[in-house]
Design an enzyme around this catalytic site. Structure first.
Site, PDB file in Angstrom:
ATOM      1  N   ASP A 115       0.799  -1.224   0.000  1.00 21.11           N
ATOM      2  CA  ASP A 115       0.000   0.000   0.000  1.00 21.11           C
ATOM      3  C   ASP A 115       0.831   1.272   0.000  1.00 21.11           C
ATOM      4  O   ASP A 115       0.407   2.293  -0.543  1.00 21.11           O
ATOM      5  CB  ASP A 115      -0.949  -0.002   1.193  1.00 21.11           C
ATOM      6  CG  ASP A 115      -2.203  -0.820   0.938  1.00 21.11           C
ATOM      7  OD1 ASP A 115      -2.356  -1.322  -0.195  1.00 21.11           O
ATOM      8  OD2 ASP A 115      -3.023  -0.974   1.857  1.00 21.11           O
ATOM      9  N   TYR A 197     -10.389   1.299   1.779  1.00 21.47           N
ATOM     10  CA  TYR A 197      -9.907   1.367   3.156  1.00 21.47           C
ATOM     11  C   TYR A 197      -9.463   2.776   3.523  1.00 21.47           C
ATOM     12  O   TYR A 197      -8.949   3.525   2.684  1.00 21.47           O
ATOM     13  CB  TYR A 197      -8.721   0.422   3.357  1.00 21.47           C
ATOM     14  CG  TYR A 197      -9.118  -0.958   3.821  1.00 21.47           C
ATOM     15  CD1 TYR A 197      -9.455  -1.182   5.150  1.00 21.47           C
ATOM     16  CD2 TYR A 197      -9.165  -2.020   2.935  1.00 21.47           C
ATOM     17  CE1 TYR A 197      -9.829  -2.444   5.582  1.00 21.47           C
ATOM     18  CE2 TYR A 197      -9.540  -3.287   3.355  1.00 21.47           C
ATOM     19  CZ  TYR A 197      -9.873  -3.489   4.684  1.00 21.47           C
ATOM     20  OH  TYR A 197     -10.247  -4.731   5.112  1.00 21.47           O
TER      21      TYR A 197
END
Length: 439
Positions: A115, A197
């Site tokens: 990420d 997210y």
């Protein structure tokens, strides 16, 4: 529970611009350029006012540090010092502290993400509303190489204080007096969006000298990932039709200690072994041994094992070497990749080694791109600490909608940084050591 296919493609295209910006071998950053210190006197954080955080807590402890923002790692804290009451000067703790990676593999093997360096974590800094930073201040962050160059400034860094409950409680031997105080913390956090997210990156600096690093994942379950019909997911919603794909969050932190202003910290590992009763003893015996870690190490947490980072130059008023103990948090170790198979890594400092996986910077021909490859037998003279904390996310009905925050993290705790509890009341200040014989 991630991103839909369209937004995933857009994210990867934008990340390509950010990676290109890093190809020169230096992480771009907003804020002051702070050189890595080899040795320096412990002092207050040195940076401009806009990038300085200084907070004196109501219990008398002051924390000082600088901050800047990187295009991949997000928030970076530097030159962190701790000054409890009774200490004439700040005590340098960390030269720098930041995230080292958020690695997200899916159980069905069809998707895997880094990420920070592959999905735009740093670029996804979110604007905070005042209610998200109760009693605190929201600072403006300029995102380097912003995907939206017309709007690089985001009001997205909260600094505030919070009570944490009892710091201690002790009833006096006489007089029915109770000594107690309520602990106070300095909290610093950002919110970064990656796909569906939203990650809350929290740094908690306690008035007793402890520091907690936590990541909280919240936001939304991805509507594009309700396809785990192969037993690798959990049914969400009415009946058993929509299966949300299970996955892991393997979060790494990168810490560069600078205890007492020196990078030449020492690493020690402690292990205890319990043996059955013998020689007429009523109970088992427990022997603790110390191992000095002099070379790079990929370490695994075990029962009654712990590590500490020891100052090479500083001692407290009892003439004991200052140190910080690493206190692991709850973890679910992911065994699918070599770099996630260990809980903790000690590596020798190299400027190019900035991320635990998919490292973007050029470390030369043959160099590895993940933290397990950094461990190659070098002697530790300037150790970097990498901590890996995993969470296996199997969704539940309660994860919608929105998804409650699920936390993972660890702490570092002061061990002999001060000669006594830094919050000791004046009436007990003489009770240091074996009080009965005055030693």
């Amino acid at each position: 529970m991630r991103v839909n296919r369209n937004s995933r493609a857009r994210s990867r295209a934008a990340v390509g611009l950010s990676v290109a910006a890093l190809a020169v071998g230096a992480t771009t950053a907003a804020g002051p350029a702070v050189a890595q210190q080899k040795s320096a006197p412990a002092a207050a954080a040195s940076c401009s006012t806009a990038y300085k955080i200084e907070q004196k807590l109501s219990t008398g402890t002051t924390w000082r540090m600088c901050w800047h923002y990187e295009s991949e790692a997000g928030l970076v804290l530097e030159n962190i010092s701790y000054q409890p009451k009774g200490e004439a000067q700040p005590i340098k703790v960390l030269t720098s502290a930041k995230l080292g990676q958020i690695h997200v593999p899916y159980d069905d093997g069809k998707a895997e993400y880094d990420d920070l360096t592959g999905a735009g974590f740093g670029q996804g800094l979110m604007k905070m509303a005042p209610g998200e930073c109760p009693g605190g201040t929201i600072k403006t962050v300029k995102i380097p190489n912003a995907w939206d160059p017309q709007h690089p400034n985001v009001n997205g860094l909260c600094t505030t204080t919070r009570s944490r409950g009892h710091a201690y409680r002790m009833e006096a031997d006489t007089g029915n007096k109770v000594y107690q105080t309520q602990g106070k913390d300095l909290l610093i956090y950002t919110v970064n969006k990656v796909g569906w997210y939203e990650y809350i990156t929290e740094w908690r600096f306690q008035d007793d000298g402890a520091v907690s690093m936590n990541i909280g994942a919240t936001g939304s379950l991805s509507p594009g990932d309700y396809d785990a019909g192969d037993g690798r997911g959990w049914p969400i919603g009415n009946g058993a039709r929509a299966y949300a794909t299970s996955h892991s969050h393997n979060v790494f932190w990168r810490l560069d200690f600078g205890l007492d202003g020196s990078s030449k910290s020492k690493i020690e590992q402690y292990d205890s072994v319990v043996s059955p009763p013998r020689n007429g003893n009523e109970g088992p015996t427990n022997k603790t041994t110390r191992t000095k870690i002099t070379k790079e190490l990929a370490g695994d947490a075990k029962n009654m094992r712990w590590w500490r980072v020891v100052s090479a130059t500083g001692k407290n008023k009892d003439n004991h070497a200052r140190s910080y103990e690493i206190v692991p948090g709850a973890t679910t170790k992911y065994l699918g990749r070599s770099f996630t198979k260990h809980d903790l890594y000690f590596t020798e400092y190299k400027k190019c080694e900035q991320f635990a996986s998919n490292n973007l910077l050029n470390c030369g021909a043959g160099a590895g791109r993940s933290v397990d490859k950094y461990v190659n037998g070098q002697t530790l003279t300037h150790p970097i600490v990498w901590v890996n904390v995993g969470f296996h996310h199997i969704a539940r009905d309660e994860d919608q909608q929105p998804m409650p925050v699920h936390w993972q993290g660890f702490s570092i705790a002061p061990r002999d940084v001060t000669a006594m509890n830094p919050l000791t009341p004046p009436e007990l200040a003489d009770q240091n050591g074996h009080v009965e014989n005055g030693s």
